[in-house]
Design a protein around this motif. Structure first.
Motif, PDB file in Angstrom:
ATOM      1  N   ARG A  52       0.967  -1.286  -0.013  1.00 43.75           N
ATOM      2  CA  ARG A  52      -0.114  -0.013   0.166  1.00 43.75           C
ATOM      3  C   ARG A  52       0.850   1.367  -0.026  1.00 43.75           C
ATOM      4  NH1 ARG A  52      -3.768   0.018   4.981  1.00 43.75           N
ATOM      5  NH2 ARG A  52      -3.608  -2.230   4.198  1.00 43.75           N
ATOM      6  N   GLN A  53       1.842   1.311   0.840  1.00 49.28           N
ATOM      7  CA  GLN A  53       2.923   2.554   0.857  1.00 49.28           C
ATOM      8  C   GLN A  53       3.651   2.331  -0.369  1.00 49.28           C
ATOM      9  OE1 GLN A  53       2.862   4.395   3.466  1.00 49.28           O
ATOM     10  NE2 GLN A  53       4.386   5.674   2.823  1.00 49.28           N
ATOM     11  N   GLY A  54       4.083   1.384  -0.994  1.00 43.91           N
ATOM     12  CA  GLY A  54       4.769   1.376  -2.377  1.00 43.91           C
ATOM     13  C   GLY A  54       3.746   1.989  -3.384  1.00 43.91           C
ATOM     14  N   VAL A  55       2.560   1.717  -3.293  1.00 48.36           N
ATOM     15  CA  VAL A  55       1.637   2.188  -4.461  1.00 48.36           C
ATOM     16  C   VAL A  55       1.382   3.730  -4.352  1.00 48.36           C
ATOM     17  CG1 VAL A  55      -1.051   1.999  -5.157  1.00 48.36           C
ATOM     18  CG2 VAL A  55       0.243   0.222  -4.913  1.00 48.36           C
ATOM     19  N   LEU A  56       1.360   4.338  -2.918  1.00 47.98           N
ATOM     20  CA  LEU A  56       1.073   5.647  -2.943  1.00 47.98           C
ATOM     21  C   LEU A  56       2.154   6.285  -3.248  1.00 47.98           C
ATOM     22  CD1 LEU A  56      -0.722   5.912   0.732  1.00 47.98           C
ATOM     23  CD2 LEU A  56      -1.491   6.817  -1.424  1.00 47.98           C
ATOM     24  N   VAL A  57       3.490   6.017  -2.775  1.00 47.90           N
ATOM     25  CA  VAL A  57       4.805   6.732  -3.130  1.00 47.90           C
ATOM     26  C   VAL A  57       4.957   6.548  -4.792  1.00 47.90           C
ATOM     27  CG1 VAL A  57       7.431   6.497  -2.977  1.00 47.90           C
ATOM     28  CG2 VAL A  57       5.925   6.380  -0.844  1.00 47.90           C
ATOM     29  N   GLY A  58       4.790   5.388  -5.310  1.00 52.62           N
ATOM     30  CA  GLY A  58       4.790   5.304  -6.870  1.00 52.62           C
ATOM     31  C   GLY A  58       3.955   6.157  -7.373  1.00 52.62           C
ATOM     32  N   SER A  59       2.835   6.260  -7.009  1.00 55.91           N
ATOM     33  CA  SER A  59       1.745   7.170  -8.119  1.00 55.91           C
ATOM     34  C   SER A  59       2.116   8.603  -7.604  1.00 55.91           C
ATOM     35  CB  SER A  59       0.337   6.782  -7.308  1.00 55.91           C
ATOM     36  OG  SER A  59       0.282   6.998  -5.866  1.00 55.91           O
TER      37      SER A  59
END
Length: 106
Positions: A52-59
């Motif tokens: 979830r954190q990876g998706v937020l940072v990536g987006s």
């Protein structure tokens, strides 16, 4: 003489990419704030916390990079690639000043 260029046009200039990265860095914090709807939808999802954190940072990084490229191309058209990159550096400094000022207010 033969040309071995793979990319031609404005995106072939290295100054455009350096400036786009500066603009992406300058716009990262202001553009990551509107992603609260994505964050709230990810809270209710079944994704693990790390993903979830990876998706937020990536987006937020992809949004900032896309906006940085558009800003650099626009300023390069109006001012030239060197001046646009310099303006991107000024924007990075200004965003650091604003982040530090907001930290002292809270």
């Amino acid at each position: 003489m033969e040309s071995y260029e793979v990319i031609s046009g404005p995106l072939a200039d290295a100054a455009v990419w350096r400036g786009a990265l500066l603009w992406a860095l300058a716009l990262y914090v202001p553009l990551s704030a509107p992603l609260s709807r994505l964050e709230s939808s990810l809270e209710s999802s079944e994704l693990p916390d790390g993903l979830r954190q990876g998706v937020l940072v990536g987006s937020s990084l992809m949004l900032a990079l896309a906006t940085g490229v558009v800003a650099q191309l626009g300023f390069s058209w109006a001012l030239g690639p060197g001046w646009a990159s310099s303006l991107g550096l000024v924007a990075v400094g200004w965003s650091v000043v604003l982040v530090l000022a907001n930290r002292n207010d809270g």
